[in-house]
Design a protein around this motif. Sequence first.
Motif, PDB file in Angstrom:
ATOM      1  N   ARG A 153       0.823  -1.205   0.000  1.00 22.81           N
ATOM      2  CA  ARG A 153       0.000   0.000   0.000  1.00 22.81           C
ATOM      3  C   ARG A 153       0.860   1.259   0.000  1.00 22.81           C
ATOM      4  O   ARG A 153       1.976   1.271   0.522  1.00 22.81           O
ATOM      5  N   LYS A 154       0.325   2.340  -0.533  1.00 19.93           N
ATOM      6  CA  LYS A 154       0.993   3.634  -0.455  1.00 19.93           C
ATOM      7  C   LYS A 154       0.785   4.206   0.946  1.00 19.93           C
ATOM      8  O   LYS A 154      -0.342   4.192   1.462  1.00 19.93           O
ATOM      9  N   GLY A 155       1.863   4.694   1.531  1.00 22.44           N
ATOM     10  CA  GLY A 155       1.733   5.271   2.855  1.00 22.44           C
ATOM     11  C   GLY A 155       3.078   5.497   3.502  1.00 22.44           C
ATOM     12  O   GLY A 155       4.132   5.415   2.851  1.00 22.44           O
ATOM     13  N   ALA A 156       3.065   5.782   4.795  1.00 24.57           N
ATOM     14  CA  ALA A 156       4.301   6.080   5.515  1.00 24.57           C
ATOM     15  C   ALA A 156       4.119   5.805   7.000  1.00 24.57           C
ATOM     16  O   ALA A 156       3.000   5.825   7.518  1.00 24.57           O
ATOM     17  N   VAL A 157       5.242   5.546   7.655  1.00 22.12           N
ATOM     18  CA  VAL A 157       5.278   5.331   9.103  1.00 22.12           C
ATOM     19  C   VAL A 157       6.456   6.111   9.672  1.00 22.12           C
ATOM     20  O   VAL A 157       7.554   6.104   9.097  1.00 22.12           O
ATOM     21  N   ALA A 158       6.224   6.789  10.783  1.00 20.98           N
ATOM     22  CA  ALA A 158       7.309   7.423  11.535  1.00 20.98           C
ATOM     23  C   ALA A 158       7.160   7.027  12.992  1.00 20.98           C
ATOM     24  O   ALA A 158       6.045   7.045  13.536  1.00 20.98           O
ATOM     25  N   ALA A 159       8.264   6.634  13.622  1.00 19.24           N
ATOM     26  CA  ALA A 159       8.237   6.258  15.037  1.00 19.24           C
ATOM     27  C   ALA A 159       9.404   6.922  15.743  1.00 19.24           C
ATOM     28  O   ALA A 159      10.522   6.953  15.210  1.00 19.24           O
ATOM     29  N   ILE A 160       9.153   7.458  16.918  1.00 18.09           N
ATOM     30  CA  ILE A 160      10.213   8.114  17.689  1.00 18.09           C
ATOM     31  C   ILE A 160      10.153   7.671  19.151  1.00 18.09           C
ATOM     32  O   ILE A 160       9.128   7.173  19.621  1.00 18.09           O
ATOM     33  N   GLU A 161      11.257   7.856  19.839  1.00 21.35           N
ATOM     34  CA  GLU A 161      11.326   7.589  21.277  1.00 21.35           C
ATOM     35  C   GLU A 161      10.988   8.890  22.000  1.00 21.35           C
ATOM     36  O   GLU A 161      11.730   9.864  21.901  1.00 21.35           O
ATOM     37  N   PRO A 162       9.871   8.949  22.726  1.00 18.85           N
ATOM     38  CA  PRO A 162       9.426  10.225  23.292  1.00 18.85           C
ATOM     39  C   PRO A 162      10.434  10.893  24.222  1.00 18.85           C
ATOM     40  O   PRO A 162      10.558  12.122  24.223  1.00 18.85           O
ATOM     41  N   SER A 163      11.156  10.127  25.007  1.00 19.06           N
ATOM     42  CA  SER A 163      12.035  10.717  26.017  1.00 19.06           C
ATOM     43  C   SER A 163      13.297  11.341  25.423  1.00 19.06           C
ATOM     44  O   SER A 163      13.947  12.167  26.074  1.00 19.06           O
ATOM     45  N   THR A 164      13.655  10.964  24.195  1.00 19.52           N
ATOM     46  CA  THR A 164      14.903  11.467  23.598  1.00 19.52           C
ATOM     47  C   THR A 164      14.714  12.167  22.259  1.00 19.52           C
ATOM     48  O   THR A 164      15.525  13.008  21.888  1.00 19.52           O
ATOM     49  N   GLY A 165      13.689  11.808  21.508  1.00 19.15           N
ATOM     50  CA  GLY A 165      13.531  12.308  20.148  1.00 19.15           C
ATOM     51  C   GLY A 165      14.195  11.437  19.102  1.00 19.15           C
ATOM     52  O   GLY A 165      14.161  11.768  17.906  1.00 19.15           O
ATOM     53  N   ARG A 166      14.791  10.311  19.521  1.00 13.56           N
ATOM     54  CA  ARG A 166      15.428   9.406  18.564  1.00 13.56           C
ATOM     55  C   ARG A 166      14.382   8.833  17.604  1.00 13.56           C
ATOM     56  O   ARG A 166      13.351   8.339  18.029  1.00 13.56           O
ATOM     57  N   ILE A 167      14.659   8.910  16.307  1.00 11.53           N
ATOM     58  CA  ILE A 167      13.768   8.332  15.312  1.00 11.53           C
ATOM     59  C   ILE A 167      14.045   6.829  15.247  1.00 11.53           C
ATOM     60  O   ILE A 167      15.167   6.413  14.951  1.00 11.53           O
ATOM     61  N   LEU A 168      13.026   6.021  15.504  1.00 15.56           N
ATOM     62  CA  LEU A 168      13.181   4.573  15.563  1.00 15.56           C
ATOM     63  C   LEU A 168      12.792   3.887  14.259  1.00 15.56           C
ATOM     64  O   LEU A 168      13.247   2.775  13.985  1.00 15.56           O
ATOM     65  N   ALA A 169      11.938   4.516  13.482  1.00 16.60           N
ATOM     66  CA  ALA A 169      11.532   3.957  12.187  1.00 16.60           C
ATOM     67  C   ALA A 169      11.094   5.102  11.292  1.00 16.60           C
ATOM     68  O   ALA A 169      10.496   6.070  11.754  1.00 16.60           O
ATOM     69  N   ALA A 345       2.022  12.669  19.157  1.00 23.42           N
ATOM     70  CA  ALA A 345       1.816  11.551  20.083  1.00 23.42           C
ATOM     71  C   ALA A 345       2.901  11.515  21.151  1.00 23.42           C
ATOM     72  O   ALA A 345       2.625  11.233  22.324  1.00 23.42           O
ATOM     73  N   ALA A 346       4.137  11.818  20.767  1.00 19.38           N
ATOM     74  CA  ALA A 346       5.260  11.789  21.717  1.00 19.38           C
ATOM     75  C   ALA A 346       5.107  12.853  22.791  1.00 19.38           C
ATOM     76  O   ALA A 346       5.485  12.647  23.945  1.00 19.38           O
ATOM     77  N   ALA A 347       4.558  14.019  22.424  1.00 16.23           N
ATOM     78  CA  ALA A 347       4.378  15.094  23.399  1.00 16.23           C
ATOM     79  C   ALA A 347       3.384  14.684  24.479  1.00 16.23           C
ATOM     80  O   ALA A 347       3.554  15.018  25.662  1.00 16.23           O
ATOM     81  N   VAL A 348       2.346  13.962  24.091  1.00 19.18           N
ATOM     82  CA  VAL A 348       1.387  13.464  25.079  1.00 19.18           C
ATOM     83  C   VAL A 348       2.063  12.420  25.960  1.00 19.18           C
ATOM     84  O   VAL A 348       1.985  12.474  27.194  1.00 19.18           O
ATOM     85  N   ALA A 349       2.755  11.465  25.330  1.00 23.28           N
ATOM     86  CA  ALA A 349       3.423  10.397  26.083  1.00 23.28           C
ATOM     87  C   ALA A 349       4.494  10.948  27.011  1.00 23.28           C
ATOM     88  O   ALA A 349       4.767  10.366  28.064  1.00 23.28           O
ATOM     89  N   GLY A 350       5.104  12.071  26.632  1.00 22.75           N
ATOM     90  CA  GLY A 350       6.181  12.661  27.417  1.00 22.75           C
ATOM     91  C   GLY A 350       5.710  13.625  28.483  1.00 22.75           C
ATOM     92  O   GLY A 350       6.520  14.415  28.990  1.00 22.75           O
ATOM     93  N   GLY A 351       4.434  13.611  28.807  1.00 19.86           N
ATOM     94  CA  GLY A 351       3.940  14.468  29.879  1.00 19.86           C
ATOM     95  C   GLY A 351       3.885  15.936  29.515  1.00 19.86           C
ATOM     96  O   GLY A 351       3.950  16.799  30.398  1.00 19.86           O
TER      97      GLY A 351
END
Length: 497
Positions: A153-169, A345-351
Motif C-alpha cells: 500500500r501507499k503510505g508512511a510510518v514514523a516512530a520516535i522515542e518520546p524521552s529522547t527524540g530518537r527516530i526509531l523507524a 503523540a510523543a508530546a502526550v506520552a512525554g507528559g
Amino acid sequence: MTRHIRHAAVFCALLLVALVVNAARVQIVQKPEYDGNPANRRPDIARYQQPRGDILVGGEAVTGSRDTGEHLRFERTYANGPMYAPITGFASQAYGTTLLEHAEDGLLSGADPMLAPLPLWNDVTGAHNPGGDVVTTIDGAAQRAAFEGLGGRKGAVAAIEPSTGRILALVSTPSYDPQLLSGNSAAATRTWHRLNDDPDKPMLNRAVSRTYPPGSTFKVVTAAAALDAGVVRDLDAPTRSPDPYTLPGTRTKLTNEADGCRDASLREAFEWSCNTVFAKLGVDVGVGGMTAMADAFGFNDDGLRVPFPVARSTFDTSVDRAQLGLSSIGQYNTRATPLQMAVVAAAVAGGGQVRSPYLVERTLRAGGSLVAAAGSRPTREVMRPATAALLKELMTGVVERGTGAKAAIEGATVGGKTGTAQHGVGNSGTPYAWFISWARGDGDMEAKVAVAVVVEGSAADRGGVSGGGLAAPIARGVMEAVLSTAGPKVASPAAGG
C-alpha cells in the motif's frame, strides 16, 4: 660576457616568476571554474577512488561499496535497499546524493575536515581521508515491522522515542532500490527515468517530505488547546455541542459518522471522534489559542532537519471562524507530515514535554573513533503536565473502548487516535487512513515509542478506509517491535481484539 649572463639570469628569473604566478592563477583563481567544468573528471575520479563510509542500523551496515575496476572505481551498494531508502537516500555517480547520503556526504566521502589528523593536514599533504561511518537511531525490528506492515500500500510510518527524540523507524511505500542508481551505466539512466515517470512516486519520502490533511488525529491538538485554555475542565461534562453543527457565519452543517455526539463529553467525543464537538471547541478556543498550541507541537516550523530537511506542517493562521472549525478537525488547510504527527503523540506520552526528532546518533572515523555525538536534545513544553495526563487518559480510552481497538497490546498500555482524512475537490479523493499512538510496557516507567501511520487508500477500498482498520494494526506491529527490543517481550491480544 658577465653582463650578458646577468641579463639572461634576470630574464630566466622573470620567466620563473611568471610561471609561478600563472600556476597560482590557474590553481587558485580559476580553480572553481575548472572544478565546475563538466569535462573535468578528476574530482569525480578522486571522489570514487576509495570506498565510501557506511550508514549503520543497530551496529550493522546497511550500505557498502563495490570495486568496479573502472575510472570511477567504487559504486555504492545497499542491503535491504527499499526498506531503508527513506533513511539512506541514494549516492549515485550520475545523479548525486539524497537524504542521509547527502546530509552526511562530507563525512561518508572522507572530505570532511574533521576526519583529518591535524588542521589543514590534507591541504598541505594532498592526502584524502577514508570515509567515516554514520550510526543512526533506527531500530531495525521497528523499521521492518513498519515496512512489512505497509506491504504494497501507499503510505508512511514514523516512530520516535518520546524521552529522547530518537527516530526509531522511518518508512515510505512504495519504495525503490537505491543500488540501481549507484553507477553511471545505461541501466542506471533507464532506472532514473522509470522512477521519475512512475505515478506512484517511489522516490518521494512520504514520511518527511509529503504533508497530508491529518484528519481526526489533529483532535489531539485541539483537545490540548481546549484543556490548556480552560474551555473544558471536566472530561465527562457535556460540551453543549449541537449535532449537526452549523459552521459560524455559514449555512454549512457539519455532521458525524458516529451517533450520540450531541452534547457529548470530551471523553466520548474523543473516543468516537465527533467532528461537531471538536470543531466547536476549536472555535471556542479561537485562532490565537489554536495557533499557539499547533506551533508548540511543531506546526508552521520550516527549519526542522533530522539532519535532512522535513517538510513544513501547517496550521493556517489567517482563517475565519468557519474555517477555524474545519482546521480544528484536521481539514481545510491543516497539513502534517507523518513525522510531525509522531511528535504530537510523543508530546502526550512525554507528559507535555517533547524533544526535536533526530536520526544520527553519532559519526565515526574509519577506525571507529568518535567524530561527533548527537547529545541530548533540549526539551520544549507543549502543554501543561496536567493537560498531558488527561490526554493520556483520552488516548488510552480510544484503544480500550473506542475506534483504536486493533492497536491494543497485551502487557502494555497503549494510547491512540484514529483519523480518516478527506481531501480533493468536494472531498472526492480517496480518504487517508491515519493512526497515531504511543506505548508503554507494563514494567516501564515511561512510554518507549510514539508512532504515526498514514495509509493512502485506493479507489477499490474507498468504503473500507479507516484509521482503526488500516493504520492501527501497522502501528501495533511497530510498537510491539520496539517494546520487545526495549524490555520484556509483549504479545498482541488474540485475533479480533
